[in-house]
Write an enzyme that holds these catalytic residues in place. Sequence first.
Site, mmCIF file in Angstrom:
data_model
loop_
_atom_site.group_PDB
_atom_site.id
_atom_site.type_symbol
_atom_site.label_atom_id
_atom_site.label_comp_id
_atom_site.label_asym_id
_atom_site.label_seq_id
_atom_site.Cartn_x
_atom_site.Cartn_y
_atom_site.Cartn_z
ATOM 1 N N SER A 1 17.543 9.687 15.925
ATOM 2 C CA SER A 1 16.621 9.137 14.811
ATOM 3 C C SER A 1 17.301 8.606 13.673
ATOM 4 C CB SER A 1 15.452 10.091 14.491
ATOM 5 O OG SER A 1 14.308 9.534 14.006
ATOM 6 N N HIS B 1 12.786 5.368 18.808
ATOM 7 C CA HIS B 1 11.472 5.545 19.195
ATOM 8 C C HIS B 1 10.812 4.485 19.696
ATOM 9 C CE1 HIS B 1 12.513 9.305 17.140
ATOM 10 N NE2 HIS B 1 12.326 8.754 15.859
#
Length: 248
Positions: free
Chosen positions: A116, A150
């Site tokens: 991330s 994501h």
Amino acid sequence: MEKDGSLLDEYVLSLTDVARPRVCFLPTASGDADHYVVRFYRRFSPGCEASHLSLFRRDQGTGGVEDDFATHLLAQDLIYVGGGNVVSMLGAWRAHGLDVILRKAWRKGVILCGPSAGSLCWFAEALSAFHGAPRTVQGLGLLPYSNCVHYDAEPARREEYGMRPGFAAEDGVALHFRATRLAAAVSSRPDGRAFRVKPSRHGVIEKPLHVDYLGAAPPARVSGGTLPAACARTDVASESVGPEPVAA
């Protein structure tokens, strides 16, 4: 540090080509959350010389780096950057000079990786959706591309992709860069996908990348590599080998 397995962690560790690698965790993006630090040690300390560097806690605890960040980080085989708020993380790094140190580590051949925010930070541009709508963030620029993580879990990111050409990865997928060249895309999920992406007047143009599923066989040793930042597992940043980043 995926909750359901460690295939991506095992892949990144295999890149060090060291029996017991030195691994330092930077939990800055989470505000140095205690639970994240504990999870790191549970995952990595059995087979690694594990340590962490906290910028927000006065008491570093066991394994914490108290001073001389540069000497410690430049002596690592792998630097693992945790997920969280990439904007706050980059601001803290720049205030403490870690942006300069990490660039030196990348050039030295230290493997840089993370999920991330730990993937977004290595790129020139990144799309962050922490606390609000997706927006463009200027990263460290070790990799001269844009990055989006994501990609499957947060569709709004795809809709707002207006950055320079780059790479997008779904959850569980890591992008492995050697220097600034994409060397591989790997996944802890059988159906994990990654793309080369670039904006156009009609939306995002996506070119699917070949992604190897790590569950089919043990990860092969990858020699000759520095893994600095960009192991995009949508989770891992970039892995840099001489300089080699892994992004996830």
